[in-house]
Design an enzyme around this catalytic site. Sequence first.
Site, PDB file in Angstrom:
ATOM      1  CE1 TYR B  91      -3.814  -2.319   0.205  1.00  0.00           C
ATOM      2  CE2 TYR B  91      -2.456  -3.444   1.826  1.00  0.00           C
ATOM      3  CZ  TYR B  91      -3.540  -3.432   0.982  1.00  0.00           C
ATOM      4  OH  TYR B  91      -4.354  -4.530   0.896  1.00  0.00           O
ATOM      5  CE1 TYR B 463      -9.033  -4.763   1.436  1.00  0.00           C
ATOM      6  CE2 TYR B 463      -9.114  -3.823   3.636  1.00  0.00           C
ATOM      7  CZ  TYR B 463      -8.506  -4.649   2.703  1.00  0.00           C
ATOM      8  OH  TYR B 463      -7.371  -5.339   3.046  1.00  0.00           O
ATOM      9  NE  ARG B 464      -4.824  -1.888   4.029  1.00  0.00           N
ATOM     10  CZ  ARG B 464      -4.260  -2.905   4.656  1.00  0.00           C
ATOM     11  NH1 ARG B 464      -4.803  -4.119   4.550  1.00  0.00           N
ATOM     12  NH2 ARG B 464      -3.186  -2.753   5.396  1.00  0.00           N
TER      13      ARG B 464
END
Lengths: 524, 524
Positions: B91, B463-464
């Site tokens: 991420y 969601y991310r």
Amino acid sequence: MPTLTPAHVTAATFNQALTRFRAALGTEWVLASDEDRATYHDPYSMGDGLDHEPSAALAPASAEEVRAIVRIANEFKIPLWPVSRGKNLGYGGAAPVQKGNVVLDMGRMKRIDVDPKYAHCLIEPGVSYFDLYNHLKDNDIALWMSVPGNGWGSVLGNALDRGIGYTPYGDHTDTLCGLEVVLPDGDLLRTGMGSMANSKVWQAYHYGYGPGWDQMFVQSNLGIVTRGGMWLQPEPDMSARVSLALPHLDDAAWALDILAELRRRDVIQHNIVFGTPVRSASVMSQRKDWYDGPGALPDAVNEAMMKKLGLGWWNTKLSLFGYAGAVEAHIKLIRDLFEPRIGKPLEFEIWHKGDPAEKSARGIPSTMPLNSVNWYGGRGGHLSFAPVMPPDGRLILDYAKGTKAIYDEMGHDYSASFTIGKRHINNVSLIFYDRDDAAMTARVDTLYRRLVARAARDGFAEYRGHIDYQGMIADTFDFNNHALGRLNERVKKALDPNNVIAPGRNGIGRADTSTLTTAKGAKA
Amino acid sequence: MPTLTPAHVTAATFNQALTRFRAALGTEWVLASDEDRATYHDPYSMGDGLDHEPSAALAPASAEEVRAIVRIANEFKIPLWPVSRGKNLGYGGAAPVQKGNVVLDMGRMKRIDVDPKYAHCLIEPGVSYFDLYNHLKDNDIALWMSVPGNGWGSVLGNALDRGIGYTPYGDHTDTLCGLEVVLPDGDLLRTGMGSMANSKVWQAYHYGYGPGWDQMFVQSNLGIVTRGGMWLQPEPDMSARVSLALPHLDDAAWALDILAELRRRDVIQHNIVFGTPVRSASVMSQRKDWYDGPGALPDAVNEAMMKKLGLGWWNTKLSLFGYAGAVEAHIKLIRDLFEPRIGKPLEFEIWHKGDPAEKSARGIPSTMPLNSVNWYGGRGGHLSFAPVMPPDGRLILDYAKGTKAIYDEMGHDYSASFTIGKRHINNVSLIFYDRDDAAMTARVDTLYRRLVARAARDGFAEYRGHIDYQGMIADTFDFNNHALGRLNERVKKALDPNNVIAPGRNGIGRADTSTLTTAKGAKA
């Protein structure tokens, strides 16, 4: 001319606003007569309740109408007090913190959408527990719901005030999954996954992308919730329930420790109520049936009550839900833990899929528990003193003894109704009163303030409060010179610069209330 | 003179700010050399990662130092990028969305307070999974934790990004209970019950009084979390785990339906991972061990992999936790459901209290799963495409087939790793790559964008997301012309008028990034 106007709003301006509201909603849904207004008084208010009298009420039928109302409210600076069904009994009912607010009554918004396969629903604020229960029954949907003591109440409204029930879905605010909210400027928001226009998963996932806002609209005046998702319980294969009556005051110490452990480990998957004889007796009888003397109920009367009604000093009901094998294993565990201590076998009421609903541990809406407000006779009411405390039996019991001593000293009947959650116990004491007995309500007011102040001094906070005390409770949250209150006010100001949504709710947006505060004198 | 400055900040101003940071933290904790800065690059970045290069890093030791940093940042308009331990691999690691941000590295803040009796902890952001695990072990505390794939990561940081693990406490953000937060103006907040100065119940109750703010600081740039409460799992009496290997692609349809039902009913109390052979093979081998041809891995190679490693087309592990009788009942239930379908007995690994930890289903931190990034060789990385979808087996399988078809068309190896939650399935596909293979990273970028756009078109949201795509994902939340984004920006502006905290995080506070956006061209 209106009898009452909102604070700082002239009669002429208010009339203009009412005209606009009528144009937006239809004349019949703008309720401004004295008779109409009286229906929004707090039915449990101490005294006449006129210090929380609304100036009018509006009854929209849709989120679009709520948006129209909010835009008009901003134009004329009319403070609105949104209620779902106005049945928040013990916390103010439909009445606003500030006298003169216009009640925004969402009782007409009753749409129900249930997803039987995925076990969730999307409902409007006007949906009561009875409505949802009947919807599930009438459509043969094998989903169970959790209900609080008052079946008249709004399913969504209760969750938005952090109410609870006594099944695995009893932490109502935790079952929320996605909200539709009219913001204070009239903008329309959907939270969580519903913030994608064509979302197929609004009720599927508790969170969204980025900051989560569901809890921002709980116990709050930062928006008006017009629809909410909630998770429902898939009907289990089996349920079992059992009543426990513990004969001695000091039994609470060991029993609470065991129950808190079972709750923490999810053997018992519901909030456990643990209460004194008056709690049970008040639902089915009145004080005068037992005692007519002054002061607090003598211990001997409590003992008589226990004997006659088959109660213990502490009384609780436990329920189990799940696949038969697991429920049976947990029944055995509970027997092993309690039977040696209470010296007799426990009687479990068993339900298997297909048996009548009444035998099950499912939530069935009722209004029976409301009878308790008649304890003292007259027009009854109650307050709930409910500090959140650590789940230690000895601590809870000693604290309750201290609470009872204050009740005794003030000459008021003690009634406890603890609630055991996953990591806390709510050391709940109920305070019943006759709202027309001025001496009694003065005593109750002093008692409640003493209890909240004592709890705050000891590091225990209220989780919820009646409109008379919401500001006082908010002031007990004093870390770093009220940092929480400062944050609340900053967000409030950013989203609601005209302070039109529920000023004073949970202590937020009180700035404008100086005149009323003065008027309330000692009670503010 | 600094090599790089934050956007819109001159070298002279930046030097002044660095001097002030040094005075506040001590010289050694202001890291501005090229070598220092390089340690904060995204280790999985496609290419050199210089478009997310930080200008410096600061390493505070306390919330008070964080407050000092934030005050200086506001004075000099220096954008900060807070990271807990900077291990948010996949991420962006420690790297900021915007080139030139100053990383605020909280890895030195490692305080751990565990309450063994009430089963919760209060920890600082620098605490890794290994740290907390060792703390519990070294102090003989009978509490279990949930861990994600990367034991190096921050326990608190993972929860603040909505990471997950595979035990009953695996919804990490849901286990949060009370945060300490430095607000963008340097004010210090405690949320929930911690907002009372002498609170004894900060970690006891998930909510507070009034609006709940814990989730406001999740996937967010509205404050810097300096401490957080989390609930831990009381050690159960027994655990059991079992591996399932389902041989056919189409087995997912029926198996996901059964597993989702068991998850919804809390028989299986953890997020269930359900993955393809490459998911398993990538942890213990590289692509070249199986195939060295171009394009997507042929089905025959997948079959060979399954045969050699004893895998199915779909592979999952289920765990059970609780009192022995209940665990045994659930073992029987799972046998009854699966054994007739897979035609052989399941082998459960049983743990009873007192047995070695390795035999249990508890979370034990590891870095093994990180090996998967070496699949393609070279300096590896991965992205995760993870749309939230309804828990319907047929739907999930058909959607995954569509995803695989896109992988096949683009010549990339498909690897699925679904996660089954309580009311949703995350239809996760992993995308491995060699970050130094420019043709491959260009393909991966196109693949990821195609997948996100297709999901959004179909009503399924991420969601991310990785820092490269956080803005793009945010833009898919388009209900009422991006009402969610408007709310985020209003709150951001109210709390962080100088946009000093993590500009662009999850798409919030991008206003200032116009020059950088242009510079990024097609990728922005």
